[in-house]
Design an enzyme around this catalytic site. Structure first.
Site, PDB file in Angstrom:
ATOM      1  N   CYS A 151      22.548   7.110  16.703  1.00 55.22           N
ATOM      2  CA  CYS A 151      22.079   8.271  17.480  1.00 55.22           C
ATOM      3  C   CYS A 151      22.504   9.615  16.902  1.00 55.22           C
ATOM      4  O   CYS A 151      21.648  10.425  16.543  1.00 55.22           O
ATOM      5  CB  CYS A 151      22.549   8.143  18.922  1.00 55.22           C
ATOM      6  N   ARG A 207      24.621   1.129  11.727  1.00 54.65           N
ATOM      7  CA  ARG A 207      23.702   2.177  11.281  1.00 54.65           C
ATOM      8  C   ARG A 207      24.488   3.477  11.025  1.00 54.65           C
ATOM      9  O   ARG A 207      25.200   3.953  11.890  1.00 54.65           O
ATOM     10  CB  ARG A 207      22.592   2.400  12.326  1.00 54.65           C
TER      11      ARG A 207
HETATM   12  P1  NAD Z   1      16.516  -0.969  18.140  1.00 54.05           P
HETATM   13  O1  NAD Z   1      16.018  -0.772  16.773  1.00 54.05           O
HETATM   14  O2  NAD Z   1      17.793  -1.708  18.399  1.00 54.05           O
HETATM   15  O3  NAD Z   1      15.397  -1.700  19.050  1.00 54.05           O
HETATM   16  C1  NAD Z   1      14.034  -1.381  19.028  1.00 54.05           C
HETATM   17  C2  NAD Z   1      13.256  -2.659  19.314  1.00 54.05           C
HETATM   18  O4  NAD Z   1      11.887  -2.316  19.534  1.00 54.05           O
HETATM   19  C3  NAD Z   1      13.255  -3.678  18.180  1.00 54.05           C
HETATM   20  O5  NAD Z   1      13.721  -4.925  18.679  1.00 54.05           O
HETATM   21  C4  NAD Z   1      11.787  -3.759  17.737  1.00 54.05           C
HETATM   22  O6  NAD Z   1      11.411  -5.057  17.300  1.00 54.05           O
HETATM   23  C5  NAD Z   1      11.082  -3.367  19.018  1.00 54.05           C
HETATM   24  N1  NAD Z   1       9.718  -2.852  18.856  1.00 54.05           N
HETATM   25  C6  NAD Z   1       9.274  -1.859  18.045  1.00 54.05           C
HETATM   26  N2  NAD Z   1       7.958  -1.654  18.235  1.00 54.05           N
HETATM   27  C7  NAD Z   1       7.555  -2.520  19.202  1.00 54.05           C
HETATM   28  C8  NAD Z   1       6.307  -2.785  19.856  1.00 54.05           C
HETATM   29  N3  NAD Z   1       5.208  -2.097  19.562  1.00 54.05           N
HETATM   30  N4  NAD Z   1       6.266  -3.752  20.779  1.00 54.05           N
HETATM   31  C9  NAD Z   1       7.361  -4.449  21.107  1.00 54.05           C
HETATM   32  N5  NAD Z   1       8.584  -4.244  20.538  1.00 54.05           N
HETATM   33  C10 NAD Z   1       8.672  -3.282  19.596  1.00 54.05           C
HETATM   34  O7  NAD Z   1      16.608   0.513  18.763  1.00 54.05           O
HETATM   35  P2  NAD Z   1      17.639   1.033  19.892  1.00 54.05           P
HETATM   36  O8  NAD Z   1      18.974   1.283  19.305  1.00 54.05           O
HETATM   37  O9  NAD Z   1      17.492   0.156  21.096  1.00 54.05           O
HETATM   38  O10 NAD Z   1      17.000   2.475  20.194  1.00 54.05           O
HETATM   39  C11 NAD Z   1      15.771   2.613  20.879  1.00 54.05           C
HETATM   40  C12 NAD Z   1      15.611   4.091  21.227  1.00 54.05           C
HETATM   41  O11 NAD Z   1      16.631   4.486  22.170  1.00 54.05           O
HETATM   42  C13 NAD Z   1      15.741   5.039  20.038  1.00 54.05           C
HETATM   43  O12 NAD Z   1      14.876   6.127  20.205  1.00 54.05           O
HETATM   44  C14 NAD Z   1      17.183   5.520  20.146  1.00 54.05           C
HETATM   45  O13 NAD Z   1      17.382   6.796  19.570  1.00 54.05           O
HETATM   46  C15 NAD Z   1      17.374   5.588  21.650  1.00 54.05           C
HETATM   47  N6  NAD Z   1      18.765   5.443  22.087  1.00 54.05           N
HETATM   48  C16 NAD Z   1      19.589   4.555  21.471  1.00 54.05           C
HETATM   49  C17 NAD Z   1      20.898   4.403  21.938  1.00 54.05           C
HETATM   50  C18 NAD Z   1      21.835   3.440  21.260  1.00 54.05           C
HETATM   51  O14 NAD Z   1      23.040   3.510  21.540  1.00 54.05           O
HETATM   52  N7  NAD Z   1      21.364   2.525  20.421  1.00 54.05           N
HETATM   53  C19 NAD Z   1      21.349   5.153  23.021  1.00 54.05           C
HETATM   54  C20 NAD Z   1      20.468   6.035  23.655  1.00 54.05           C
HETATM   55  C21 NAD Z   1      19.171   6.170  23.179  1.00 54.05           C
END
Ligand code: NAD
Length: 443
Positions: free
Chosen positions: A267, A334
């Site tokens: 993030c 990451r």
């Molecule tokens: P991630 O990469 O762990 O997970 C994303 C998931 O989405 C993957 O499993 C992928 O296969 C799936 N995906 C992508 N396109 C898809 C589709 N069309 N249909 C179905 N599944 C699909 O990402 P994350 O860490 O969970 O982050 C997600 C969002 O939340 C980002 O924008 C991130 O900035 C935000 N965020 C993350 C955190 C954190 O701590 N990781 C905290 C707050 C906000």
């Protein structure tokens, strides 16, 4: 009982989906990754996130939570669809919205009744309006005029404490222009709303900005204390005393005042770059954020250079590194500072002995280019065995109470770099180690 689909079951989608089910909603979590979904169906959590397994198991058992790769089925079954897909950085620093666009277009091509589309991914200001046009586009292509609303509901969970954060958030932010959608969201978060969790309703742009501004502020705060820590090293001040006294000031607060080898994770690095880019695009340079981004890159390298300055030539030296995830209690590597440090040391000829309680699999993938220089240890003592130095990069609890006498016996040379200041110099020295913490002038 609201009927919800969550698209994306990564760090955010899996936790949000499970916790929304725990709030009494009916939730189908969808992902394109079949392996992930098959694991989750069996209650196996593909990421390291303490406590998530229990919430998933409990909600699968009572029939409120299910997992699927079938987005058409999930869309048909749901009145509310959350988008929780990744928004990785593009080459120019902006957030890559390709996954969000795909998800939005899929929703537009599938919905058959009024649906609330909730964006939980972290996205640039203006994205909700793009989502509206992507969804409309697809509905129009089908010759329909299905009604929908888009809500911006940014997520603030922290990996490692994500379940607690989702069930006890500091605030819920709802960006929306539709009263109908706002009322539905109150139902979704009913248990939090009734609990008097601060619940902030605002417009779409403000909700999107709140997320970036919050993360950028925290990244700046970390960077600030890191720079003060660096200055302490040159001036005879001790960052432990400085940070402690600063934190007692109610206007400053003690959180995020711990110096270290720079922030990382999925993030802060990407969100600071993204908001800086938004600033440049709008001719409003965010000088402080731009400076924090640069200072943070230097901070990661500074840690590696410090090790080099003490050990001299790194060629042929063996260095043990403990903690590879970007912070404790997650397997997420990451943009972890450990990556920069490992690359720097290995590129100068060092052999690495690496150990992390949860991120070994990620490390083998993320540090693949270094595989000839890296040995993956079975535990912290195996890492220390015959090494010329031991470095604590990430402060997992199990590294806070090492048997320092044993460490000294195992090491070939007694150099001990504590990049998180989790030990006192006296205890390390008493154990026979040459101790290098950060943020003071002890050499
Ligand atoms: P991630 O990469 O762990 O997970 C994303 C998931 O989405 C993957 O499993 C992928 O296969 C799936 N995906 C992508 N396109 C898809 C589709 N069309 N249909 C179905 N599944 C699909 O990402 P994350 O860490 O969970 O982050 C997600 C969002 O939340 C980002 O924008 C991130 O900035 C935000 N965020 C993350 C955190 C954190 O701590 N990781 C905290 C707050 C906000």
């Amino acid at each position: 009982m609201a009927k919800i689909a969550v698209i994306g079951t990564g760090y955010v989608g899996s936790v949000s989906g499970a916790c929304l089910a725990d709030f009494g909603n009916h939730v189908i979590c969808v992902d394109t990754d079949n392996e992930k979904i098959e694991a989750l169906k069996k209650g196996i959590i593909p990421i390291y996130e303490p406590g998530l397994d229990a919430v998933v198991a409990r909600n699968i058992a009572c029939g409120r939570l299910s997992f699927s790769t079938d987005i058409a089925f999930a869309a048909k079954e749901s009145d509310i669809i959350f988008i929780a897909v990744s928004t990785p950085p593009a080459d120019d620093g902006s957030a890559d919205l390709a996954y969000v666009e795909t998800a939005a277009r899929q929703i537009g091509s599938l919905i058959e009744k009024y649906t609330v589309i909730v964006n939980k991914s972290t996205v640039p200001v203006g994205t909700a309006r793009k989502v509206i046009s992507w969804v409309s586009d697809e509905i129009t292509k089908r010759g329909l005029s299905t009604e929908f609303d888009v809500v911006s509901n940014p997520e603030f969970l922290r990996e490692g404490t994500a379940v607690y954060d989702s069930t006890h958030p500091d605030r819920v932010v709802i960006g929306s222009e539709s009263e109908r959608a706002r009322n539905i969201m109150k139902d979704v978060y009913r248990s939090l709303y009734l609990n008097e969790t601060p619940y902030i309703e605002t417009n779409l742009e403000s909700a999107e900005m709140i997320k970036y501004a919050s993360n950028a502020f925290l990244a700046v705060k970390i960077t600030f204390i890191n720079e003060i820590s660096n200055l302490c090293e040159k001036t005879g001040a001790d960052i432990r005393a400085v940070a402690k006294a600063m934190g007692k000031d109610g206007r400053i607060g003690s959180k995020f005042l711990h110096p270290g080898p720079g922030y990382g994770g999925s993030c802060f690095p990407k969100d600071t770059r993204a908001i800086a880019k938004i600033g440049r695009n709008n001719d409003e340079i965010l000088h402080i954020v731009e400076a924090a981004i640069e200072a943070n890159e230097n901070q990661k390298l500074r840690a590696a250079k410090k090790i080099e300055s003490v050990l001299g030539s790194l060629s042929g030296k063996t260095i043990a590194l403990l903690g590879l995830s970007f912070k404790p209690n997650t397997d997420d590597m990451r943009e972890s500072p450990a990556i920069t440090i490992c690359e720097y040391l290995a590129n100068r000829g060092a052999h690495l002995r690496l150990y992390d309680p949860a991120a070994m699999k990620s490390a083998q993938w993320r540090l693949k280019a270094l595989e000839k220089s890296a040995y993956y240890a079975v535990d912290e003592y195996d890492a220390a065995n015959s090494a010329d130095a031991l470095v604590i990069v990430t402060e997992w609890n199990q590294f806070r109470n090492l048997d320092l006498y044993k460490v000294k016996e195992l090491l070939a040379s007694p150099y001990f770099f504590d990049l998180r200041n989790i030990y006192k110099k006296q205890e390390a020295v008493a154990g026979g180690l040459k101790y290098f913490g950060i943020g003071n002038s002890d050499k």
